[in-house]
Structure formats: structure tokens, C-alpha cells
Enzyme design. Structure first.
Site, short mmCIF file in Angstrom:
data_model
loop_
_atom_site.label_atom_id
_atom_site.label_comp_id
_atom_site.label_asym_id
_atom_site.label_seq_id
_atom_site.Cartn_x
_atom_site.Cartn_y
_atom_site.Cartn_z
CD GLU A 1 -6.82 5.11 2.62
OE1 GLU A 1 -7.82 5.16 3.38
OE2 GLU A 1 -5.68 4.83 3.04
NE ARG B 1 -11.13 -1.30 3.43
CZ ARG B 1 -11.68 -1.57 4.61
NH1 ARG B 1 -12.79 -2.27 4.69
NH2 ARG B 1 -11.12 -1.15 5.73
CG ASP C 1 -10.04 7.12 6.98
OD1 ASP C 1 -8.96 7.11 6.34
OD2 ASP C 1 -10.10 7.24 8.22
CE LYS D 1 -3.34 2.46 2.98
NZ LYS D 1 -4.28 2.37 4.14
CG ASP E 1 -2.04 4.88 5.15
OD1 ASP E 1 -1.89 3.81 5.74
OD2 ASP E 1 -3.12 5.25 4.65
CE LYS F 1 -6.78 8.22 8.52
NZ LYS F 1 -7.39 7.04 9.13
#
Ligand code: BES
Ligand code: MN
Ligand code: ZN
Length: 497
Positions: A349, A351, A347, A265, A288, A277
Site C-alpha cells: 500500500e 507505493r 499489503d 510514508k 509504518d 499480514k
């Protein structure tokens, strides 16, 4: 940092500090500590007798200016109880000792092989662990400090003293390559989002490819449209930064087949998008892209270790930001395999971009897929920050991945994937929805990903603690570089079959 190996007598080595070890509940110095103790006229034995040196794990005692040794200092590090010694403790102890000695301005450290022969630990494995512990423990990220704190120098070398030159050198080199790959991932993860954009991730992949003569491909928006990557494009549509789909390939044997696909990712900043968030801790979401950094770094190490196996990293990279063009709750988008996805929460996102990346890995003919993602807060709630969640559609594959993680000292724990969980992500108006509610959030996310791997054996690793809040063993404050070592170990073990 340089890792040297020599065959010889540790008492004759000139260095800033000689590191020796002591086990808890042992009454006299043993091994290298005994040899050094002789030159110190029994100083270590005395300190043990007096109770100053107890041998507790990571306890450090410094003896200064020992006259009969060419070294400037002797440091005694505790290893805990002998029967409990593990490779993780070897790595941790040397990491802690190296940091403490750096604090004293020591530039060169020498040590005999730590843990050699204890509890079945083989010499080469111990040497590798020492190299890893030193390189990982001394990691710093100081790029942005114009006047770095703790500026009392650097440890420039670790000299490992042992018996057999060839075996020592190879193991030390392997440990260094692996740990430097972890530190490369840490560097990428520690970079803020305004530097580590999708474009910069692609540049990093290009640099790795150039340095180690690997094949690299970077797809831009146009190519993604052609391929029908609606998940990646959907998340990217809220951002000004162009998304990238990065493919980095190591070919270790005569064939174009992809034996192992590593999918990571690459959200370079996750604000949550329109489902924004809370601001508290949002800054943590610069990491992330840890999954993407991990798979690129793992391939970088593999390229140097040269196993006879083919490995390709796939990284969908984009920001997740709110804007007038961003995805909205209730939007429906289509992944590369044609499945429609209803967005309930922008949020969730990770996946969405992984759906396309997994489809692409499957289409490329990958025989096995491991994806790595900072996918859910729910996984942190379930397992804390020290254990990675592991999910699969193939028990034999996950067993191998878990074993590779165990050897690396990176803990992972298998989570259930019962079919009933799939019902939680059924959509009323699309094929699937991108959240399954509060319960079992890590599992429903994994069930979502499973929809895009078909029958290909697949393991999903949900990284729960990529940021450490303190120094502990091999970890320093900031990015952890987990699970780079697991991935490398797994590739090496697959190549050995
Ligand atoms: N990147 C986050 C997951 C995350 C959160 C990792 C905190 C590490 C620490 C992911 O994109 C996310 O936001 N997931 C949501 C999913 C939810 C909306 C279904 C989450 O976990 O809250
Ligand atoms: Mn998110
Ligand atoms: Zn995310």
C-alpha cells in the site's frame, strides 16, 4: 535536557559526574583524564596500570567521592583504539555513559570535548556529536507507564568544557536541535496506532508550524478527490479514520520555489488490508508512518537552523485496514498523474499513497525529491536492520544523500535500478501492477515509485530498521528516528552550495 558549554578548567567543575576518556593501548591518562588524575593522586593511572581500565570501546569505570574535586564522581569511558575513533563512536560512547550514569542517579554530567583533534575531528563537530549522543542516548518513551520503571531520575544537564566559547555554544545548540528532532520523530513512531492517527499526524504538523512559524496545509478527502489522488483514497477506503495529506513548508530564501521536497510514508497502521499480514509482529506496523514522522521532524529542525533554502514536507497519511469497503486484490485505481495501478496485494500500500504524494511534489515544482518509507520487508532481508536502502534516478543526488548519511552516522546503501526490473511490474490490464513477485522486492517497489517522479532528480530511502530491539549507542529500544539526521544534513549541505 540542557547542554551547557563553558570555557575553563574541568577540574574546577561541580557536577554529579565528570566524564573523561581513555583510549585502548594507551599507557597513561591523556588530556582531561590526566588533569583529573592529578587531583585523584594517580588513581586513574593506577587502574590503567593494573588493567582495570583497558580503554575498550564503551567500557565504563566509576571512581567515587574524589576528595580534591568538587564533582561527586569521575567516570572513565573507553573509546577503543585511537586510530579507529569516529564520530559515531563519540556519539555512542557518550550515549552509553550518560545512560549508565542516569542509572546511578546522576543529574549533571561534565566532560571535556571528546575526540577533539583525533583523526581530523574538528572541535565543533565533536561538540555537536556529544550533544547528539547525550540527547539521543537518554531518550525514553514513558507516556503510558503510570509507574515508570527505572525511575531513578533524569540527567538534567551536560556541561561541555572547551576552549572557545562561541564555537562551542553554536555546535552544542545545533546538536541539541538535531537530536531533539530525532526524538520527536521517535515519539511519533512509538505512539500506538490508536493515538497516532492520520488526524494526529496532521495536528503534529500544525503544532510544528505554529511553534516555528511555518506554512502548513492539510488536505482532506474532498480535496484529494478534486486532485485525483486515487492511490491515497484507495488505501484509505478500508479505514474509518479520515486520511490526511499534510504539507509543511519552510521558506529560507526569497522565492516560493521548492528546492527540496521531502516525501514521507504515513501509514499509521499497516495490517496489510485484505491481504492481511500474519498476527506475529503485526504490532510493529504501528511504525509504518516513520517516513512521515521523519520528514516532519527534519523540517522542524531546519526551521530552527534556518538555512537559506526552501524545503517542503509532503505526508500522505492513512491506515491500511481490511473492511467491507477496503481495496481488494485485482482492483484497479488511478493515481494523480492518470496512471492506472492494478492491485495484486493490498499489503503493498505504501507505493500507492506515495505515488500521489510524488505526483503532487512534482506538480508543485520541487527541484529535488527525497522520499522516505518503511516500504518493503524485502529491503530488510537484503540489508538487515542497520542499513537503509537507497534508490535513485540521479546519481549526483544520491551521492550527496549518501554523504549526508555517512556524516550523520546513519548507514545507507545504494541499490540497482536497472530498467529490466521494470518489466516485473508490468500489468496485463493496467499501466502498472503493485507487486513484482518475491524476487527483488525492494527494487521493484522503487521502480514503481520512479513512474511518478518524471525527470525530477529523486532519491527513495527504504527504511529497514526503524525499530531497535536493544539499547546500543545512540539507539534505545523502540523507534530509531532514522533517517532524520541524514535529511537535516542533506538540507544544510544543499543550502551551503
Ligand atoms: N510496511 C510494509 C513493509 C515492512 C514490512 C516494513 C516489515 C518493515 C518491516 C509494507 O507496506 C509491506 O507490507 N510491504 C510488503 C510488500 C509486498 C506485499 C509486495 C512486504 O514487504 O511484504
Ligand atoms: Mn503493507
Ligand atoms: Zn506498509
Amino acid at each position: 535536557m540542557e547542554i551547557k558549554t563553558v570555557v575553563g578548567d574541568i577540574t574546577g567543575i561541580k557536577s554529579g559526574a565528570i566524564l573523561v576518556t581513555h583510549f585502548e593501548a594507551t599507557k597513561t591518562p591523556e588530556g582531561a583524564a590526566a588533569a583529573i588524575d592529578k587531583k585523584l593522586d594517580g588513581a586513574i593511572a593506577n587502574l590503567i596500570k593494573q588493567g582495570d581500565i583497558k580503554g575498550k570501546l564503551n567500557e565504563l569505570t566509576l571512581l567515587l567521592g574524589p576528595s580534591k574535586l568538587p564533582a561527586s564522581r569521575v567516570a572513565v569511558v573507553g573509546l577503543g583504539k585511537k586510530a579507529d575513533l569516529t564520530l559515531t563512536k563519540v556519539r555512542g560512547a557518550i550515549a552509553e555513559a550518560c545512560r549508565a550514569l542516569r542509572g546511578k542517579g546522576v543529574a549533571d554530567i561534565a566532560s571535556a570535548v571528546i575526540g577533539d583533534g583525533v583523526n581530523g575531528i574538528k572541535t565543533d563537530i565533536a561538540v555537536q556529536a556529544m550533544a547528539e549522543g547525550a540527547v539521543l542516548g537518554l531518550y525514553t518513551f514513558k507516556r503510558y507507564q503510570t509507574k515508570p520503571e527505572n525511575g531513578n531520575g533524569e540527567v538534567k544537564s551536560l556541561t561541555i568544557v572547551g576552549k572557545e566559547k562561541a564555537a562551542l555554544g553554536k555546535a552544542a545548540a545545533r546538536g541539541k536541535i538535531i537530536a531533539e528532532a530525532v526524538n520527536y520523530a521517535r515519539d511519533m513512531e512509538n505512539e500506538p496506532g490508536n493515538f497516532m492517527t492520520p488526524t494526529r499526524m496532521a495536528e503534529a504538523a500544525r503544532q510544528i508550524a505554529k511553534k516555528y512559524t511555518l506554512k502548513v496545509e492539510v488536505f482532506d478527502k474532498e480535496k484529494m478527490k478534486e486532485l485525483g489522488m486515487g492511490g491515497l483514497l484507495g488505501v484509505a477506503q478500508g479505514s474509518q479514520q479520515p486520511p490526511k495529506f499534510i504539507i509543511l513548508t519552510y521558506q529560507g530564501r526569497q522565492s516560493k520555489d521548492i528546492d527540496i521536497a521531502l516525501v514521507g510514508k504515513g501509514i499509521t497502521f499497516d495490517s496489510g488490508g485484505i491481504s492481511i499480514k500474519p498476527s506475529e509482529n503485526m504490532a510493529d506496523m504501528k511504525d509504518d508512518m516513520s517516513g512521515g514522522a521523519s520528514v516532519l521532524s527534519a523540517v522542524m529542525a531546519v526551521a530552527q537552523l534556518k538555512p537559506a533554502i526552501n524545503v517542503t514536507a509532503f505526508v500522505p497519511a492513512t491506515e491500511n485496514l481490511p473492511s467491507g469497503t477496503a481495496l481488494k486484490p485485482a482492483d484497479i485505481i488511478k493515481a494523480m498523474n492518470g496512471k492506472t495501478m492494478e492491485i495484486l496485494n493490498t499489503d503493498a500500500e505504501g507505493r500507492l499513497i506515495l505515488a500521489d504524494a510524488l505526483c503532487y511534489a512534482v506538480k508543485s515544482g520541487a527541484k529535488e525529491i527525497i522520499d522516505v518509507a518503511t516500504l518493503t520487508g524485502a529491503c530488510q532481508i537484503a540489508l538487515g536492520t542497520i542499513t537503509t536502502g537507497a534508490f535513485t534516478n540521479n546519481q549526483a543526488l544520491i551521492d550527496k544523500v549518501l554523504a549526508a548519511g555517512k556524516q550523520a552516522g546513519e548507514n545507507a546503501w545504494q541499490m540497482p535500478m536497472f530498467d529490466d526490473y521494470k518489466e516485473m511490474i508490468k500489468s496485463d490490464i493496467a499501466d502498472i501492477k503493485n507487486t513484482g513477485g518475491r524476487y527483488a522486492g525492494a527494487i521493484t517497489a522503487a521502480k514503481f515509485l520512479e513512474e511518478f517522479v518524471g525527470k525530477t532528480p529523486w532519491v527513495h530511502l527504504d527504511l529497514t530498521g526503524p525499530i531497535s530491539d536493544k539499547e546500543k549507542g545512540c539507539l534505545v529500544k523502540g523507534a530509531s528516528g532514522v533517517p532524520v539526521r541524514t535529511l537535516i544534513n542533506f538540507v544544510l549541505s544543499e543550502a551551503k552550495k
